[in-house]
Motif scaffolding. Structure first.
Motif, PDB file in Angstrom:
ATOM      1  N   ILE A   1      -4.249  -5.116  10.595  1.00 17.87           N
ATOM      2  CA  ILE A   1      -4.949  -4.429   9.495  1.00 17.87           C
ATOM      3  C   ILE A   1      -5.846  -5.407   8.744  1.00 17.87           C
ATOM      4  CG2 ILE A   1      -3.315  -2.531   9.155  1.00 17.87           C
ATOM      5  CD1 ILE A   1      -2.078  -4.133   6.838  1.00 17.87           C
TER       6      ILE A   1
ATOM      7  N   ASP B   1      -5.291   8.266  11.099  1.00 15.86           N
ATOM      8  CA  ASP B   1      -6.191   7.881  12.186  1.00 15.86           C
ATOM      9  C   ASP B   1      -6.038   8.882  13.330  1.00 15.86           C
ATOM     10  OD1 ASP B   1      -7.649   5.668  11.405  1.00 15.86           O
ATOM     11  OD2 ASP B   1      -6.083   4.235  11.901  1.00 15.86           O
TER      12      ASP B   1
ATOM     13  N   ASN C   1       1.085  -1.782   9.479  1.00 14.92           N
ATOM     14  CA  ASN C   1       0.779  -0.495   8.857  1.00 14.92           C
ATOM     15  C   ASN C   1       0.608  -0.757   7.360  1.00 14.92           C
ATOM     16  OD1 ASN C   1       2.543   2.050   7.410  1.00 14.92           O
ATOM     17  ND2 ASN C   1       0.704   2.517   8.542  1.00 14.92           N
TER      18      ASN C   1
ATOM     19  N   TYR D   1      -3.611   6.366   0.613  1.00 17.81           N
ATOM     20  CA  TYR D   1      -4.739   5.524   0.990  1.00 17.81           C
ATOM     21  C   TYR D   1      -5.918   5.943   0.112  1.00 17.81           C
ATOM     22  CZ  TYR D   1      -2.378   3.869   5.254  1.00 17.81           C
ATOM     23  OH  TYR D   1      -1.524   3.276   6.143  1.00 17.81           O
TER      24      TYR D   1
ATOM     25  N   VAL E   1      -7.685  -0.581  -0.105  1.00 11.34           N
ATOM     26  CA  VAL E   1      -6.566  -0.454  -1.048  1.00 11.34           C
ATOM     27  C   VAL E   1      -5.574   0.636  -0.642  1.00 11.34           C
ATOM     28  CG1 VAL E   1      -7.878  -1.234  -3.083  1.00 11.34           C
ATOM     29  CG2 VAL E   1      -7.763   1.181  -2.544  1.00 11.34           C
TER      30      VAL E   1
HETATM   31  N1  SAM Z   1      -3.804   3.327  10.636  1.00 17.96           N
HETATM   32  C1  SAM Z   1      -3.927   2.459   9.508  1.00 17.96           C
HETATM   33  C2  SAM Z   1      -2.551   1.928   9.115  1.00 17.96           C
HETATM   34  O1  SAM Z   1      -1.658   1.938   9.945  1.00 17.96           O
HETATM   35  O2  SAM Z   1      -2.380   1.471   7.999  1.00 17.96           O
HETATM   36  C3  SAM Z   1      -4.647   3.125   8.358  1.00 17.96           C
HETATM   37  C4  SAM Z   1      -6.010   3.620   8.684  1.00 17.96           C
HETATM   38  S1  SAM Z   1      -6.817   4.460   7.382  1.00 17.96           S
HETATM   39  C5  SAM Z   1      -8.223   5.108   8.207  1.00 17.96           C
HETATM   40  C6  SAM Z   1      -7.561   3.179   6.485  1.00 17.96           C
HETATM   41  C7  SAM Z   1      -6.959   3.027   5.093  1.00 17.96           C
HETATM   42  O3  SAM Z   1      -5.748   2.276   5.197  1.00 17.96           O
HETATM   43  C8  SAM Z   1      -7.824   2.236   4.140  1.00 17.96           C
HETATM   44  O4  SAM Z   1      -8.773   3.059   3.487  1.00 17.96           O
HETATM   45  C9  SAM Z   1      -6.817   1.698   3.162  1.00 17.96           C
HETATM   46  O5  SAM Z   1      -6.432   2.691   2.232  1.00 17.96           O
HETATM   47  C10 SAM Z   1      -5.633   1.409   4.094  1.00 17.96           C
HETATM   48  N2  SAM Z   1      -5.724   0.032   4.623  1.00 17.96           N
HETATM   49  C11 SAM Z   1      -5.981  -0.343   5.878  1.00 17.96           C
HETATM   50  N3  SAM Z   1      -5.972  -1.691   5.975  1.00 17.96           N
HETATM   51  C12 SAM Z   1      -5.683  -2.168   4.743  1.00 17.96           C
HETATM   52  C13 SAM Z   1      -5.527  -3.473   4.189  1.00 17.96           C
HETATM   53  N4  SAM Z   1      -5.674  -4.562   4.933  1.00 17.96           N
HETATM   54  N5  SAM Z   1      -5.219  -3.586   2.879  1.00 17.96           N
HETATM   55  C14 SAM Z   1      -5.073  -2.489   2.100  1.00 17.96           C
HETATM   56  N6  SAM Z   1      -5.224  -1.242   2.578  1.00 17.96           N
HETATM   57  C15 SAM Z   1      -5.523  -1.070   3.877  1.00 17.96           C
END
Ligand code: SAM
Length: 296
Positions: free
Chosen positions: A26, A105, A128, A179, A236
């Motif tokens: 991530i 996703d 995650n 999210y 965030v």
């Molecule tokens: N599938 C992903 C997961 O397992 O966390 C999430 C995908 S979703 C499209 C993307 C959202 O996840 C972002 O807008 C944010 O809210 C959160 N997110 C993903 N990466 C992040 C990170 N490194 N720090 C904080 N929030 C994150």
């Protein structure tokens, strides 16, 4: 010799067939397991949201793989073709741009189609953002309710928050995880403060696993004020602590609870049940039950 499994309609599925959901980093590209790398290298194709994002990850780990785009706009139409490939014995890996596939996703429709076709589906767990934010938030880790994204428009968002408030009024007591995009963080926190209570403890986890990783903790009102003034940089996750337990009933509400219990239980048992449910002192509830019985 290739073995096979039988499906409901008795057509054999080659044992090599499998759909494997692979969690990817991530933020920090080092956060991928050896097993995940091996699965990506072995797959006949890696299904990914954006080939530009996944190609960077593959290059970083010296993995050469065929990539196929699978995203919200083509998942429905592509699923039958992909299931046919699986049924022919292919191993397909599914990744998203970041984190665990399917969690806010794409992938759910393909997983359903594969399960329905009798194809083995497995996963290689990993990063995650929701779970990482939860564990760093300092809020009770369970039960938790992962909501994903709130609606972006104010009216729909307020309606969704009031639906959650309704669930809490009906007894839901869980840490809530959302999210959110950075430019809506301030307004989303303000809407949560309005709909769920300004004093609710909360946390904003930002840029997890990255250089500027940060977790801010405070009440919803405090965090809303902070991020309304200054938009957070990067990604965030918002966490909101559980709704406080409902106030113990007193007066008319206590009498109603007691009358309802006394209609089906002995006075002693009714008082004990209501005391247990409300957290009120047993003696006090019993004394009130005696008064009600004398009045009636
Ligand atoms: N599938 C992903 C997961 O397992 O966390 C999430 C995908 S979703 C499209 C993307 C959202 O996840 C972002 O807008 C944010 O809210 C959160 N997110 C993903 N990466 C992040 C990170 N490194 N720090 C904080 N929030 C994150």
């Amino acid at each position: 010799m290739e073995t096979s499994v039988e499906t409901d309609d008795a057509s054999p599925i080659p044992s090599s067939a499998s759909l494997i959901l692979v969690a990817t980093p991530i933020g920090n590209l080092g956060d991928i397991s050896p097993r995940a790398c091996a699965a990506l290298a072995e797959a006949s194709a890696v299904l990914c949201e954006d080939t530009r994002v996944t190609s960077k990850l593959l290059a970083r780990h010296s993995i050469s793989a065929t990539m196929l785009a699978l995203h919200d706009h083509n998942e429905e139409s592509e699923a039958p073709r992909l299931v046919a490939r699986l049924l022919a014995g292919e191993k397909l890996a599914l990744v998203s741009d970041a984190g665990t596939p399917l969690v806010s996703d794409p992938g759910y429709r393909l997983v359903r189609a594969a399960i329905a076709a009798g194809v083995p589906v497995s996963a290689i767990p990993g990063p995650n953002a929701a779970v990482m934010a939860l564990t760093l938030s300092g809020l009770p880790p369970h039960p938790f309710m992962f909501h994903g994204f709130l609606p972006p428009k104010a009216v729909a968002r307020a309606a969704e928050i009031s639906r959650i408030a309704g669930m809490e009024a009906a007894g839901l007591s869980a840490t809530l995880i959302f999210y959110e995009s950075p430019h809506r963080t301030g307004e989303a926190l303000a809407a949560l403060a309005k709909g769920l209570g300004a004093d609710r403890p909360a946390a904003v986890a930002r840029e997890l696993t990255k250089r500027f990783e940060e977790v801010r903790r405070g009440t919803l009102a405090e965090l809303a004020a902070l991020y309304s003034e200054q938009e957070p940089r990067g990604e965030v996750v918002l966490c909101v602590g559980p709704a406080p337990p409902p106030a113990a009933p007193t007066g008319v509400a206590l009498d109603e609870a007691l009358r309802a219990a006394m209609a089906r239980l002995s006075l002693r048992d009714a008082a004990a049940t209501v005391a247990e449910a409300t957290g009120l002192p047993r003696k006090r509830v019993y004394a009130r039950a005696l008064e009600l019985a004398a009045e009636e």
